[in-house]
Motif scaffolding. Structure first.
Motif, short mmCIF file in Angstrom:
data_model
loop_
_atom_site.label_atom_id
_atom_site.label_comp_id
_atom_site.label_asym_id
_atom_site.label_seq_id
_atom_site.Cartn_x
_atom_site.Cartn_y
_atom_site.Cartn_z
N ALA A 158 14.20 -2.57 4.72
CA ALA A 158 13.99 -4.02 4.85
C ALA A 158 12.87 -4.52 3.95
O ALA A 158 12.81 -5.71 3.63
N LEU A 159 11.99 -3.62 3.53
CA LEU A 159 10.83 -4.01 2.71
C LEU A 159 11.02 -3.71 1.22
O LEU A 159 10.10 -3.92 0.44
N VAL A 160 12.20 -3.27 0.85
CA VAL A 160 12.39 -2.78 -0.51
C VAL A 160 12.14 -3.86 -1.56
O VAL A 160 11.73 -3.56 -2.70
N ASP A 161 12.34 -5.15 -1.22
CA ASP A 161 12.10 -6.23 -2.18
C ASP A 161 10.68 -6.77 -2.11
O ASP A 161 10.30 -7.62 -2.92
N ASP A 162 9.89 -6.30 -1.15
CA ASP A 162 8.55 -6.86 -0.93
C ASP A 162 7.41 -5.88 -1.22
O ASP A 162 6.29 -6.30 -1.48
N VAL A 163 7.71 -4.58 -1.13
CA VAL A 163 6.67 -3.55 -1.31
C VAL A 163 7.12 -2.61 -2.43
O VAL A 163 8.29 -2.19 -2.43
N PRO A 164 6.23 -2.27 -3.37
CA PRO A 164 6.61 -1.35 -4.44
C PRO A 164 7.17 -0.04 -3.90
O PRO A 164 6.69 0.49 -2.88
N SER A 165 8.19 0.47 -4.54
CA SER A 165 8.91 1.63 -4.03
C SER A 165 8.01 2.85 -3.87
O SER A 165 8.21 3.66 -2.95
N ASP A 166 7.00 2.98 -4.73
CA ASP A 166 6.12 4.15 -4.63
C ASP A 166 5.16 4.08 -3.45
O ASP A 166 4.49 5.06 -3.12
N LEU A 167 5.10 2.91 -2.78
CA LEU A 167 4.22 2.75 -1.62
C LEU A 167 4.98 2.78 -0.29
O LEU A 167 4.37 2.92 0.77
N LEU A 168 6.30 2.66 -0.36
CA LEU A 168 7.07 2.58 0.88
C LEU A 168 6.92 3.84 1.74
O LEU A 168 6.90 3.76 2.97
N ASN A 169 6.79 5.01 1.09
CA ASN A 169 6.67 6.26 1.86
C ASN A 169 5.35 6.37 2.60
O ASN A 169 5.18 7.28 3.42
N LEU A 170 4.41 5.45 2.33
CA LEU A 170 3.14 5.46 3.05
C LEU A 170 3.29 4.87 4.46
O LEU A 170 2.39 4.98 5.28
N ILE A 171 4.43 4.23 4.71
CA ILE A 171 4.74 3.75 6.07
C ILE A 171 5.41 4.90 6.80
O ILE A 171 6.55 5.26 6.52
N THR A 172 4.68 5.52 7.74
CA THR A 172 5.15 6.77 8.34
C THR A 172 5.52 6.67 9.81
O THR A 172 6.11 7.60 10.36
#
Length: 287
Positions: free
Chosen positions: A24-38
């Protein structure tokens, strides 16, 4: 990671998962930071995240997205640290407006403000264990009661004769008193103060020591609280996996120095605390 099932608008059950939130956040958060949401914890209708500093500029976006996806959530908080002797959380409200909630589990209800007092979802299984551990004639002392997370399930479901719940932090003590009332517990009494000063002496069959740092410094007070013929102590601690036996040896030495004897020592992991570091509970039978 906590995965919470929620009801969709159509009544079809949906899973609110980390993967779904990332999508859901793919258009709002850079892809390299998404994995920081754990992952997150769900307390009542408040979702608690632990977002690293790299996501600071995206916290509000993430919070609002959680509210969109989790229809039962009313607020989202970001917890960055736990500080001080009172274990005070450093928490920021990043979506919604309410920090006070009612959390229900194991047939108990807790009024909590996660921005003011600590209540760990990761202790769920230990709270559940405490619900069935005491005998009906027991006197129980909870030396670090906080909002009653261990002693309220015990008092409600084990039905001991009496539980003395000690808490030093005035904010947590206020919630403790309220939660005793919400759960209609007439066999539980809240006592405000430092447990080394106000814990009942020579009366208890069971002592809960739900504190994680330098817990051993409070052990003499727990031993003094036990009846002359001994009892059980539930000793919480943080330890490296390769050091837990050294800690148990130190526990035995303190008990011997107090003129008591160890009948048995058993430990189990409550949750992971950091890499190779765990929250343990040591169950100590003392004669």
């Amino acid at each position: 990671m906590v995965v919470e099932k929620v009801e969709g608008a159509s009544g079809v059950r949906r899973h609110l998962s980390v993967g779904r939130l990332r999508e859901a956040l793919v258009d709002d958060v850079p892809s390299d930071l998404l994995n920081l949401i754990t992952g997150w914890e769900l307390l009542g209708d408040i979702v608690i995240l632990e977002l690293p500093d790299k996501l600071d500029s995206y916290k509000s976006i993430i919070g609002e997205k959680v509210l969109q996806l989790h229809i039962h959530a009313k607020s989202v908080m970001n917890r960055s640290a736990i500080k001080g002797v009172y274990r005070e959380p450093s928490v920021e409200l990043i979506a919604g407006s309410n920090s006070l909630t009612l959390h229900r589990e194991n047939g108990c209800v807790f009024r909590i403000d996660p921005s003011r007092v600590m209540f760990s979802f990761g202790n769920f299984e230990e709270r559940k264990r405490m619900a069935g551990i005491a005998g009906k004639d027991e006197v129980v002392v909870d030396m670090f009661s906080c909002v009653g997370q261990f002693s309220i399930p015990l008092a409600k479901h084990s039905s001991p004769r009496v539980v003395y719940a000690v808490e030093k932090n005035p904010i947590a003590f206020g919630f403790l008193e309220e939660n005793i009332g919400l759960n209609h517990l007439f066999n539980m009494h809240a006592i405000q103060g430092d447990c080394r000063d106000v814990t009942h002496q020579g009366v208890s069959d069971r002592v809960i020591m739900g504190y994680l740092f330098e817990t051993i410094s409070y052990l003499p007070s727990a031993l003094s609280s036990l009846k002359d013929n001994g009892g059980i102590i539930h000793f919480h601690t943080i330890s490296r996996k390769d050091a837990i036996f050294d800690e148990m040896e130190a526990i035995s030495e303190v008990i011997d120095a107090a003129g008591r004897s160890v009948v048995s020592l058993e430990y189990h992991v409550v949750k992971s605390y950091a890499p190779s570091v765990y929250h343990y509970v040591v169950d100590i039978e003392v004669s």
